[in-house]
Write an enzyme that holds these catalytic residues in place. Sequence first.
Site, PDB file in Angstrom:
ATOM      1  N   LYS A  67       0.801  -1.225   0.000  1.00  0.00           N
ATOM      2  CA  LYS A  67       0.000   0.000   0.000  1.00  0.00           C
ATOM      3  C   LYS A  67       0.835   1.276   0.000  1.00  0.00           C
ATOM      4  CE  LYS A  67      -4.253  -1.794   2.081  1.00  0.00           C
ATOM      5  NZ  LYS A  67      -5.270  -1.570   3.122  1.00  0.00           N
ATOM      6  N   GLY A 128      -2.150  -0.137  12.575  1.00  0.00           N
ATOM      7  CA  GLY A 128      -1.590  -0.571  11.300  1.00  0.00           C
ATOM      8  C   GLY A 128      -2.099   0.275  10.147  1.00  0.00           C
ATOM      9  N   GLY A 129      -1.944  -0.256   8.921  1.00  0.00           N
ATOM     10  CA  GLY A 129      -2.342   0.484   7.733  1.00  0.00           C
ATOM     11  C   GLY A 129      -3.826   0.814   7.709  1.00  0.00           C
TER      12      GLY A 129
END
Length: 270
Positions: A67, A128-129
């Site tokens: 990502k 996290g992402g």
Amino acid sequence: MINRDTQLCMSLAGRPGNFGTRFHNYLYEKLGLNFIYKAFTTQDIEAAVKGVRALGIRGCAVSMPFKESCMPFLDAVDPSAKVIDSVNTIVNDDGRLTGYNTDYIAVKSLIASHQLDTAARVMIRGSGGMGKAVIAAFRDAGFRDVIVAARNRDSGPALAKQYGFQWQPLPEGIACDILVNVTPVGMAGGKESDELAYSEPMVANASVVFDVVALPPETPVITLARKLGKKTISGAEVIALQAVEQFAMYTGVRPDDALIVEAAEFARAG
């Protein structure tokens, strides 16, 4: 029937799954669109992104761990991705690649459609992402009283500070109106699949429980929240909505709600 005019869409993930493939291809067939969708993985993200451009691939979903690493190879980044420095969707317009983040778009849309109170105290568990997308969506929706609960003592405080929120290492200890889980706790197949993302007392004190875990849609904390009569938002809503956003970007067509539900049920069954 696949022919020379069939447009290809794809996904790139470290561990490819079936949801996107089944979701998109189901809708292509139902709507009579000359598209096909295929999942891939790669060891060379630069070459893969350049291949999207070179081969005229219309759209590409991007999952972990690509990502952020895909971003240097794009021509433009939409504000939805720029706000969190994370791309989960690439759209190819005649060789020009633009990165978007439909996770962020989906969460922000769900906050609005469920009419969540921006004055409420929120706890978001995870850094996290996907956590970054959720935290940014709540900030940009107008929430100010937000606590980021994350065990990582590097990324947790840094992320909270970046978005102007508080941090604490564990979720217990503070009563909150809206509880959001962005960790793998409760995810099918994981070592914490049977665990609650939030304790029963915290759920009992809350008014809304939002779990981004999509498989299963009924995670332990969602099941508990419904049993206690709380408003719930499930990961099934998130994954379907972000996939619909991708679908619309790729095809220019937005399916109706009933067809989206059909496609999501079909995708989860695979």
